[in-house]
Motif scaffolding. Structure first.
Motif, PDB file in Angstrom:
ATOM      1  N   TYR A 182       0.861  -1.189   0.000  1.00  0.00           N
ATOM      2  CA  TYR A 182       0.000   0.000   0.000  1.00  0.00           C
ATOM      3  C   TYR A 182       0.893   1.233   0.000  1.00  0.00           C
ATOM      4  O   TYR A 182       1.632   1.458   0.945  1.00  0.00           O
ATOM      5  CB  TYR A 182      -0.932   0.013   1.214  1.00  0.00           C
ATOM      6  N   LYS A 183       0.863   1.967  -1.113  1.00  0.00           N
ATOM      7  CA  LYS A 183       1.684   3.177  -1.277  1.00  0.00           C
ATOM      8  C   LYS A 183       3.158   2.896  -1.000  1.00  0.00           C
ATOM      9  O   LYS A 183       3.858   3.655  -0.333  1.00  0.00           O
ATOM     10  CB  LYS A 183       1.170   4.306  -0.383  1.00  0.00           C
ATOM     11  N   GLY A 184       3.637   1.750  -1.474  1.00  0.00           N
ATOM     12  CA  GLY A 184       5.045   1.394  -1.342  1.00  0.00           C
ATOM     13  C   GLY A 184       5.403   0.661  -0.071  1.00  0.00           C
ATOM     14  O   GLY A 184       6.537   0.188   0.059  1.00  0.00           O
ATOM     15  N   LEU A 185       4.477   0.539   0.893  1.00  0.00           N
ATOM     16  CA  LEU A 185       4.745  -0.145   2.158  1.00  0.00           C
ATOM     17  C   LEU A 185       4.156  -1.546   2.127  1.00  0.00           C
ATOM     18  O   LEU A 185       3.036  -1.750   1.648  1.00  0.00           O
ATOM     19  CB  LEU A 185       4.145   0.639   3.326  1.00  0.00           C
ATOM     20  N   LYS A 186       4.896  -2.520   2.633  1.00  0.00           N
ATOM     21  CA  LYS A 186       4.370  -3.867   2.751  1.00  0.00           C
ATOM     22  C   LYS A 186       3.465  -3.926   3.981  1.00  0.00           C
ATOM     23  O   LYS A 186       3.909  -3.730   5.116  1.00  0.00           O
ATOM     24  CB  LYS A 186       5.511  -4.875   2.890  1.00  0.00           C
ATOM     25  N   VAL A 187       2.181  -4.219   3.760  1.00  0.00           N
ATOM     26  CA  VAL A 187       1.194  -4.212   4.842  1.00  0.00           C
ATOM     27  C   VAL A 187       0.559  -5.583   5.032  1.00  0.00           C
ATOM     28  O   VAL A 187      -0.300  -5.745   5.893  1.00  0.00           O
ATOM     29  CB  VAL A 187       0.100  -3.165   4.579  1.00  0.00           C
ATOM     30  N   GLY A 188       0.974  -6.564   4.260  1.00  0.00           N
ATOM     31  CA  GLY A 188       0.403  -7.902   4.398  1.00  0.00           C
ATOM     32  C   GLY A 188       1.075  -8.852   3.430  1.00  0.00           C
ATOM     33  O   GLY A 188       2.010  -8.495   2.714  1.00  0.00           O
ATOM     34  N   GLU A 189       0.587 -10.093   3.394  1.00  0.00           N
ATOM     35  CA  GLU A 189       1.149 -11.085   2.492  1.00  0.00           C
ATOM     36  C   GLU A 189       0.161 -12.224   2.283  1.00  0.00           C
ATOM     37  O   GLU A 189      -0.789 -12.412   3.062  1.00  0.00           O
ATOM     38  CB  GLU A 189       2.471 -11.620   3.030  1.00  0.00           C
ATOM     39  N   PHE A 190       0.401 -12.979   1.213  1.00  0.00           N
ATOM     40  CA  PHE A 190      -0.416 -14.145   0.902  1.00  0.00           C
ATOM     41  C   PHE A 190      -0.032 -15.278   1.846  1.00  0.00           C
ATOM     42  O   PHE A 190       1.160 -15.577   2.010  1.00  0.00           O
ATOM     43  CB  PHE A 190      -0.204 -14.575  -0.547  1.00  0.00           C
ATOM     44  N   GLU A 191      -1.037 -15.926   2.428  1.00  0.00           N
ATOM     45  CA  GLU A 191      -0.763 -17.002   3.386  1.00  0.00           C
ATOM     46  C   GLU A 191      -0.853 -18.379   2.743  1.00  0.00           C
ATOM     47  O   GLU A 191       0.035 -19.205   2.911  1.00  0.00           O
ATOM     48  CB  GLU A 191      -1.745 -16.917   4.561  1.00  0.00           C
ATOM     49  N   ASP A 192      -1.931 -18.662   2.050  1.00  0.00           N
ATOM     50  CA  ASP A 192      -2.056 -19.955   1.386  1.00  0.00           C
ATOM     51  C   ASP A 192      -2.944 -19.808   0.158  1.00  0.00           C
ATOM     52  O   ASP A 192      -3.636 -18.792  -0.012  1.00  0.00           O
ATOM     53  CB  ASP A 192      -2.611 -21.036   2.331  1.00  0.00           C
ATOM     54  N   ILE A 193      -2.887 -20.806  -0.703  1.00  0.00           N
ATOM     55  CA  ILE A 193      -3.549 -20.763  -1.998  1.00  0.00           C
ATOM     56  C   ILE A 193      -4.480 -21.966  -2.118  1.00  0.00           C
ATOM     57  O   ILE A 193      -4.138 -23.084  -1.705  1.00  0.00           O
ATOM     58  CB  ILE A 193      -2.517 -20.781  -3.145  1.00  0.00           C
ATOM     59  N   TYR A 194      -5.665 -21.714  -2.685  1.00  0.00           N
ATOM     60  CA  TYR A 194      -6.636 -22.787  -2.903  1.00  0.00           C
ATOM     61  C   TYR A 194      -7.246 -22.629  -4.286  1.00  0.00           C
ATOM     62  O   TYR A 194      -7.679 -21.532  -4.656  1.00  0.00           O
ATOM     63  CB  TYR A 194      -7.732 -22.752  -1.835  1.00  0.00           C
ATOM     64  N   PHE A 195      -7.248 -23.723  -5.060  1.00  0.00           N
ATOM     65  CA  PHE A 195      -7.849 -23.700  -6.390  1.00  0.00           C
ATOM     66  C   PHE A 195      -9.166 -24.445  -6.366  1.00  0.00           C
ATOM     67  O   PHE A 195      -9.217 -25.634  -6.006  1.00  0.00           O
ATOM     68  CB  PHE A 195      -6.898 -24.331  -7.408  1.00  0.00           C
ATOM     69  N   ASN A 196     -10.221 -23.753  -6.762  1.00  0.00           N
ATOM     70  CA  ASN A 196     -11.556 -24.345  -6.811  1.00  0.00           C
ATOM     71  C   ASN A 196     -11.754 -24.943  -8.203  1.00  0.00           C
ATOM     72  O   ASN A 196     -11.859 -24.216  -9.193  1.00  0.00           O
ATOM     73  CB  ASN A 196     -12.614 -23.285  -6.517  1.00  0.00           C
ATOM     74  N   PHE A 197     -11.790 -26.280  -8.271  1.00  0.00           N
ATOM     75  CA  PHE A 197     -11.904 -26.933  -9.565  1.00  0.00           C
ATOM     76  C   PHE A 197     -13.279 -26.734 -10.188  1.00  0.00           C
ATOM     77  O   PHE A 197     -13.400 -26.706 -11.418  1.00  0.00           O
ATOM     78  CB  PHE A 197     -11.606 -28.435  -9.418  1.00  0.00           C
ATOM     79  N   ASP A 198     -14.313 -26.613  -9.381  1.00  0.00           N
ATOM     80  CA  ASP A 198     -15.651 -26.415  -9.936  1.00  0.00           C
ATOM     81  C   ASP A 198     -15.781 -25.030 -10.563  1.00  0.00           C
ATOM     82  O   ASP A 198     -16.311 -24.881 -11.672  1.00  0.00           O
ATOM     83  CB  ASP A 198     -16.710 -26.602  -8.840  1.00  0.00           C
ATOM     84  N   GLU A 199     -15.305 -24.023  -9.859  1.00  0.00           N
ATOM     85  CA  GLU A 199     -15.376 -22.653 -10.385  1.00  0.00           C
ATOM     86  C   GLU A 199     -14.200 -22.290 -11.272  1.00  0.00           C
ATOM     87  O   GLU A 199     -14.247 -21.303 -12.004  1.00  0.00           O
ATOM     88  CB  GLU A 199     -15.442 -21.656  -9.220  1.00  0.00           C
ATOM     89  N   ARG A 200     -13.127 -23.102 -11.177  1.00  0.00           N
ATOM     90  CA  ARG A 200     -11.885 -22.816 -11.905  1.00  0.00           C
ATOM     91  C   ARG A 200     -11.359 -21.419 -11.557  1.00  0.00           C
ATOM     92  O   ARG A 200     -10.987 -20.632 -12.423  1.00  0.00           O
ATOM     93  CB  ARG A 200     -12.103 -22.954 -13.413  1.00  0.00           C
ATOM     94  N   VAL A 201     -11.362 -21.167 -10.277  1.00  0.00           N
ATOM     95  CA  VAL A 201     -10.924 -19.882  -9.747  1.00  0.00           C
ATOM     96  C   VAL A 201      -9.880 -20.148  -8.668  1.00  0.00           C
ATOM     97  O   VAL A 201     -10.017 -21.086  -7.872  1.00  0.00           O
ATOM     98  CB  VAL A 201     -12.099 -19.068  -9.170  1.00  0.00           C
ATOM     99  N   VAL A 202      -8.842 -19.315  -8.641  1.00  0.00           N
ATOM    100  CA  VAL A 202      -7.798 -19.418  -7.618  1.00  0.00           C
ATOM    101  C   VAL A 202      -8.139 -18.455  -6.487  1.00  0.00           C
ATOM    102  O   VAL A 202      -8.389 -17.266  -6.719  1.00  0.00           O
ATOM    103  CB  VAL A 202      -6.411 -19.082  -8.206  1.00  0.00           C
ATOM    104  N   TYR A 203      -8.146 -18.980  -5.263  1.00  0.00           N
ATOM    105  CA  TYR A 203      -8.416 -18.176  -4.076  1.00  0.00           C
ATOM    106  C   TYR A 203      -7.135 -18.050  -3.256  1.00  0.00           C
ATOM    107  O   TYR A 203      -6.401 -19.030  -3.064  1.00  0.00           O
ATOM    108  CB  TYR A 203      -9.516 -18.801  -3.223  1.00  0.00           C
ATOM    109  N   TYR A 204      -6.885 -16.847  -2.777  1.00  0.00           N
ATOM    110  CA  TYR A 204      -5.699 -16.568  -1.969  1.00  0.00           C
ATOM    111  C   TYR A 204      -6.145 -16.044  -0.605  1.00  0.00           C
ATOM    112  O   TYR A 204      -6.775 -14.984  -0.526  1.00  0.00           O
ATOM    113  CB  TYR A 204      -4.819 -15.503  -2.643  1.00  0.00           C
ATOM    114  N   ASN A 205      -5.829 -16.812   0.432  1.00  0.00           N
ATOM    115  CA  ASN A 205      -6.070 -16.322   1.787  1.00  0.00           C
ATOM    116  C   ASN A 205      -4.942 -15.363   2.163  1.00  0.00           C
ATOM    117  O   ASN A 205      -3.766 -15.727   2.151  1.00  0.00           O
ATOM    118  CB  ASN A 205      -6.130 -17.486   2.778  1.00  0.00           C
ATOM    119  N   THR A 206      -5.313 -14.153   2.476  1.00  0.00           N
ATOM    120  CA  THR A 206      -4.354 -13.067   2.660  1.00  0.00           C
ATOM    121  C   THR A 206      -4.580 -12.409   3.999  1.00  0.00           C
ATOM    122  O   THR A 206      -5.724 -12.286   4.462  1.00  0.00           O
ATOM    123  CB  THR A 206      -4.504 -12.032   1.525  1.00  0.00           C
ATOM    124  N   PHE A 207      -3.481 -11.971   4.607  1.00  0.00           N
ATOM    125  CA  PHE A 207      -3.563 -11.297   5.902  1.00  0.00           C
ATOM    126  C   PHE A 207      -3.067  -9.868   5.760  1.00  0.00           C
ATOM    127  O   PHE A 207      -1.994  -9.618   5.200  1.00  0.00           O
ATOM    128  CB  PHE A 207      -2.727 -12.040   6.952  1.00  0.00           C
TER     129      PHE A 207
END
Length: 558
Positions: A182-207
């Motif tokens: 955010y405006k050049g500052l690291k304020v969070g990160e991706f924690e884990d990744i989940y791919f939904n095969f039915d929706e064919r969408v990638v979900y990223y749990n982020t903090f």
């Protein structure tokens, strides 16, 4: 004597009975102590738990410790393979009074040295060996069976902040540990990744860490800032970059597009889309779009979905679909086939409310303008990229037409594009050129050139004759003039030669002139001495007459 003798045996008989009773008590006491020690050990030992791992790398029964916050809380007792050979089962004994930590939200993982873009961790295990770390959960159900994490969690449990879930419909390649900036500052990160095969969408749990999680509102948009991004569109070439960290890995940023209200703060896990760029994220402010269709007769090469729809140079919408499959494709190979292009005009872009009322007004006004000459055309937005956009303009000379529909879409009539108009004009010029009889024109030109050559020869001969005449006339006239001039000079010299009448007259004239000058000499001397003597007279009328000086007077003065 007899009494004494009788009493002694009694005393001697009682002593052996007491020693025998003490011997029988020793086993009982020892058994009691043992039972008490077993009970004490059993009552004070901690719970026994099982943990499933993918591998038991460097784990040893009776040696590997279980820690939390660098404090020993247990020890591995047994390691065995799972029946399906898909992992190992570790049995461990925890210390007493840790029952409250045994809930399903607690996590276990093996601590070993790790090197990543986020830093180096687990260096202490180089000397002490790996251990199992436990991260206590905050709430959940009681359990003694756990499944270990393959890697340490990026965000410790209980860290203040906000968990959100990002989803991507585009081909983004984020991984665990990628930053949220955010405006050049690291304020969070991706924690884990989940791919939904039915929706064919990638979900990223982020903090999102505190206090930056307060920036997440209902109108917050996330977009990609990975690496260097170059876009070739109707407006030209655009290059965007993120922070140095996002240049090395990948990353996203977030914000509220300009012109949108902040919205309510998000306090629980919410789903957000990851947009391709800020521009596409800003498009989300316009919820509704009045859809129309244009039937293009020209080529659509260079037209892309999302290309702008402009009215008099202002963006009022975008291209939604090109040659959609739900519209009949019969006659695709016909020469007169027109390509359907679905466009959307957004009420929010034309200063109308972004609701059903604004949508109805835009549709009604557009159809009214169609009857008055509103037409659509494809125009080149950038010569370098060749990108096209849809341009809406009023053409008063256009043939009147009534609004019609195709597959439920209202149709906006089209006119030829700029390129097609230029091509038509060039073709018309070429047709006119082709209609010219080049052979006849060439023969006529040859005849004309021959006539011009003959005329030039005649003119050249005539010019030569004229030159000769002029030269001859000029020479005769010059000779006559020179003769006359010489005769005049000779006559003049004879008139003024010595002994001639003119010479005598000229000589007499010069003598008269010399005498006159001598007579005027006294007057000139008087005027030189007294310039006003001709006007003022001073008593005497005597006139000054110069006289000569005698030799006597000169001698007397001496």
């Amino acid at each position: 004597m007899n009494q004494e003798s009788n009493q002694k045996p009694e005393a001697a008989e009682i002593k052996p009975l007491k020693s025998v009773s003490k011997i029988w008590l020793l086993p009982i006491v020892a058994l009691s102590i043992g039972l008490w020690m077993v009970y004490y050990q059993w009552s004070n030992q901690g719970p026994l738990i099982t943990i499933k791992f993918e591998t038991a790398t460097n784990l040893e029964a009776g040696k590997t410790k279980i820690k939390t916050r660098n404090v020993d809380i247990g020890e591995v007792k047994k390691i065995e393979l799972l029946p399906d050979l898909k992992g190992v089962l570790v049995t461990a004994r925890l210390n007493a009074n840790l029952d409250d930590l045994l809930i399903d939200s607690s996590h276990f993982w093996i601590v070993t040295p790790r090197i990543s873009l986020n830093g180096v961790t687990g260096l202490s295990t180089l000397l002490s060996g790996p251990y199992i770390n436990m991260e206590p959960g905050t709430d959940g159900k009681k359990t003694t069976d756990f499944t270990a994490l393959a890697a340490p969690p990026l965000t410790p449990i209980g860290t203040p902040g906000l968990h959100v879930t990002l989803n991507s419909y585009d081909e983004f390649a984020f991984k665990e540990g990628d930053p949220v900036v955010y405006k050049g500052l690291k304020v969070g990160e991706f924690e884990d990744i989940y791919f939904n095969f039915d929706e064919r969408v990638v979900y990223y749990n982020t903090f999102i860490e505190a206090p930056y999680h307060k920036l997440i509102t209902a109108n917050t948009k996330f977009w990609n800032v990975s690496g260097v991004r170059m876009e070739l569109g109707a407006s030209g070439i655009k290059v965007t970059t993120g922070s140095i960290e996002s240049l090395l890995t990948n990353g996203v940023t977030f914000g509220i597009p300009e012109g949108m209200p902040s919205g309510e703060q998000i306090t629980k896990r919410t789903f957000f889309d990851i947009h391709r760029s800020y521009e596409s994220a800003a498009q989300e402010r316009y919820k509704l779009s009045a859809e129309f269709i244009i039937m293009v007769q020209d080529t659509i090469r260079g037209l892309q979905i999302g290309a702008p729809v402009e009215y008099r140079g202002l963006v009022i919408g975008n291209v939604i679909d090109i040659n959609p499959q739900d519209i009949s494709q019969n006659g695709l190979l016909d020469q007169s086939y027109t390509i359907p292009v679905v466009i959307g005009i957004q009420p929010g872009r034309v200063q109308q409310p972004d609701n059903q009322q604004g949508l109805d007004f835009v549709r009604m006004q557009t159809l009214r303008w169609v009857e008055d000459g509103l037409r659509a055309s494809l125009k080149t937005g950038n010569l370098l990229t060749g990108a096209l956009f849809v341009d809406l303009q009023h053409y008063p000379d256009a043939e009147p037409t009534l609004a019609n529909t195709v597959m439920g879409y209202d149709v906006i009539p089209t006119i030829s594009s700029e390129f097609s108009q230029i091509t038509a004009k060039v073709n018309a010029i070429l047709d006119n050129v082709n209609q010219i009889k080049v052979l006849d024109l060439s023969n006529n030109a040859n005849d004309m050139l021959k006539q011009i050559a003959i005329t030039a020869e005649v003119l050249q001969a005539t010019a030569s004759k004229v030159d000769r005449i002029l030269n001859s006339a000029h020479e005769d006239e010059l000779t006559s003039s020179l003769n006359k001039t010489l005769q005049s000079i000779a006559q003049l010299t004879q008139d003024f030669s010595s002994g001639s009448t003119n010479y005598e007259e000229l000589n007499n004239t010069m003598q008269v002139l010399q005498k006159t000058l001598k007579d005027l000499q006294p007057l000139l001397l008087q005027l030189n001495g007294r310039p006003n003597s001709l006007i003022f007279v001073e008593g005497s009328d005597a006139t000054f007459e110069p006289k000569g000086i005698s030799n006597r007077a000169v001698a007397g003065d001496n």
